[in-house]
Write a protein that holds these residues in place. Structure first.
Motif, short mmCIF file in Angstrom:
data_model
loop_
_atom_site.label_atom_id
_atom_site.label_comp_id
_atom_site.label_asym_id
_atom_site.label_seq_id
_atom_site.Cartn_x
_atom_site.Cartn_y
_atom_site.Cartn_z
N CYS A 160 -21.30 -113.35 -9.26
CA CYS A 160 -21.04 -112.67 -7.99
C CYS A 160 -21.93 -113.23 -6.88
O CYS A 160 -21.48 -113.41 -5.74
CB CYS A 160 -21.27 -111.17 -8.15
SG CYS A 160 -20.01 -110.33 -9.14
N PHE A 161 -23.19 -113.52 -7.20
CA PHE A 161 -24.08 -114.12 -6.21
C PHE A 161 -23.54 -115.47 -5.75
O PHE A 161 -23.61 -115.81 -4.56
CB PHE A 161 -25.48 -114.29 -6.79
CG PHE A 161 -26.39 -113.11 -6.57
CD1 PHE A 161 -26.92 -112.87 -5.31
CD2 PHE A 161 -26.70 -112.26 -7.60
CE1 PHE A 161 -27.76 -111.79 -5.09
CE2 PHE A 161 -27.54 -111.17 -7.40
CZ PHE A 161 -28.07 -110.92 -6.14
N GLY A 217 -22.51 -116.09 -1.94
CA GLY A 217 -23.19 -117.15 -1.22
C GLY A 217 -22.23 -118.14 -0.61
O GLY A 217 -22.41 -118.56 0.55
N VAL A 226 -28.43 -117.48 -0.93
CA VAL A 226 -27.78 -116.53 -1.84
C VAL A 226 -27.07 -117.28 -2.97
O VAL A 226 -27.12 -116.87 -4.13
CB VAL A 226 -26.79 -115.62 -1.07
CG1 VAL A 226 -26.05 -114.69 -2.03
CG2 VAL A 226 -27.53 -114.82 -0.01
N GLY A 264 -27.82 -117.31 -7.51
CA GLY A 264 -26.92 -117.22 -8.66
C GLY A 264 -26.69 -118.53 -9.39
O GLY A 264 -26.47 -118.53 -10.61
#
Length: 474
Positions: free
Chosen positions: A120-121, A125, A147, A151
């Motif tokens: 999800c990050f 991002g 961001v 991840g």
């Protein structure tokens, strides 16, 4: 007493009959299809495919800036230093975040939720990165890369942990090779397709600009969504396998702590050192061309299969390091075509990745795998960052040495020579000062004090000149 014994015998007989009845009435369990059985090869291959595609989106979008460098600098009106900040915002935080990502996988989230969260990050991002381009806000693009970096590297840690959880044993080297191959395919596809995507968006909108760039980045972000879907499916399959096999994968009843790093074995620290030293010698060449990735993509599964069949991981790592050294020697000291050395470097790079990374699983307890892989990723990022800066500094120092030498400068003189020259300079300054004062005194003697002195000086000069003329005539 006899009556009691008879009653006990009857109860025993009834219990035996009940057990026999239950045994006959219980329906036989139907064997699961090979594709649905976690112990069968077909199901594990499905999980392997999901693991490989798990990092495809991350690797694809990681090099979006490199694939669109010209377009980003033109549309966002930034210079090269600002453009390189897009990679700095990704890399520097991961010096620390990789380690904590592995710790969170081991201790807090677990491998399934950790993988989903980090995916999800990556998606968020990339979306922020694209929105920054559309809104013509370069600072927002930098925030998106930050961001994305949170991840990206941690997702690679989760990917490695998943591989060990499902394939620890004879297939592990092949699995790492396949994952590496898919990562390289993602990077290579990105470098070859994102420019084309930008051109198609440009044709659709009829002009270039930050809006065209943002839409192209959004299209590239579809691969991150695809990887997130793979993370969700893989989490379901892992949960299902845990239930069917009646075991809790990745949990041993032991608790991982940050202080456990100090208890890592010497073998693991040596693996870390090999990782850092090797990658800092290879990554600069990867930055100069994609040939290493192109060679690595097909060769990684082959070497992974070979290492699985033969074993001897350390021997393979030695071969990879020696081969890499040979390729560097060819580039530095021969006039051979550089393609030969780069192809050899690609082969060695694939071999080392297939043999080195799986060794972590052999020397670390299962409950520490995420932390170990995270720490390995962290020091690798730190090593690459420091070595890159050190390399630039070394180049600058060497250039300074030659410039100073050619100009005859004093930057590299010894202390004794510098002191001797300083004494000579002081003596020369004193001599010059003495001569200057002597000249001033002489000039003062020649200068007239008043009109009478000036008239006498002029008459004296005329008289001396007249005597000199008479002497020549006579």
């Amino acid at each position: 007493m006899a009556a009691m014994e008879e009653e006990e015998e009857e109860k025993a007989l009834l219990e035996e009959e009940d057990s026999l009845t239950e045994g006959t009435e219980r329906p036989a369990e139907k064997p699961m299809a090979a594709f649905c059985d976690p112990q069968r090869l077909a199901h594990r291959l499905l999980a392997l495919a999901l693991m490989c595609f798990l990092g495809f989106g991350s690797y694809f979008c990681y090099d979006n800036p490199a694939a669109l460098q010209t377009q980003i600098q033109r549309d966002m009106k930034v210079n090269t230093a600002q453009f390189m900040a897009l990679y700095a915002w990704y890399s520097w935080p991961n010096v620390i975040l990789c380690f904590f990502g592995g710790f969170l996988i081991d201790r807090v989230f677990g491998i399934r939720w950790g993988t989903i969260i980090f995916s999800c990050f990556v998606c968020i991002g990339q979306v922020v990165f694209a929105v920054g381009a559309i809104s013509n806000a370069f600072w927002l693009m930098e925030a998106g890369r930050f961001v994305f970096g949170i991840g990206g590297e941690s997702l690679a840690v989760a990917q490695n942990t998943y591989a060990v959880s499902w394939f620890k044993g004879k297939e592990l080297n092949l699995v790492f090779g396949l994952q590496l191959s898919m990562a390289r395919i993602g990077s290579t596809v990105n470098m070859n397709i994102m420019g084309w995507v930008y051109s198609r968006v440009q044709d659709l909108l009829g002009s270039t600009g930050h809006t065209t760039l943002g839409i192209a980045l959004f299209i590239g972000g579809v691969t991150c969504i695809f990887s997130l879907v793979c993370a969700l499916i893989l989490a379901y399959l892992d949960k299902r396998a845990e239930k069917i096999l009646c075991k809790e994968q990745g949990k041993t009843g032991e608790v991982i702590k940050l202080t456990d790093v100090k208890d890592f074995s010497l073998s693991l620290w040596l693996i870390f050192i090999i990782c850092v030293c090797y990658y800092v010698a290879v990554f600069p060449f990867i930055g100069l061309g994609n040939i290493v990735y192109v060679i690595s993509a097909p060769m990684s599964p082959v070497f992974g299969f070979l290492v699985d069949k033969v074993g001897k991981n350390i021997t393979w790592v030695i071969c990879a390091v020696v081969t890499t050294l040979a390729s560097h020697i060819m580039l530095a000291f021969t006039f051979w075509n550089p393609w030969v050395a780069m192809c050899l470097l690609g082969v060695a790079y694939s071999l080392l990745a297939c043999a080195l990374w799986p060794m972590v699983a052999f020397v670390v307890p299962e409950h520490q795998l995420g932390t170990a892989y995270g720490f390995m990723q962290s020091i690798q990022n730190l090593g690459l960052a420091i070595i890159a800066i050190a390399a630039v500094s070394l180049i600058a120092v060497v250039m300074l040495y030659f410039v100073d030498y050619l100009r005859g400068g004093d930057l590299n003189w010894s202390a004794k020579k510098r002191e001797k020259l300083q004494r000579q300079a002081v003596a020369e300054a004193k001599r010059r000062e003495k001569i200057r004062r002597q000249n001033e005194d002489d000039l003062a003697k020649l200068q007239p004090k008043n009109d009478f002195s000036l008239r006498n000086s002029c008459l004296t000069t005329v008289f001396v000149t007249y005597l000199h003329w008479l002497t020549e005539v006579c």
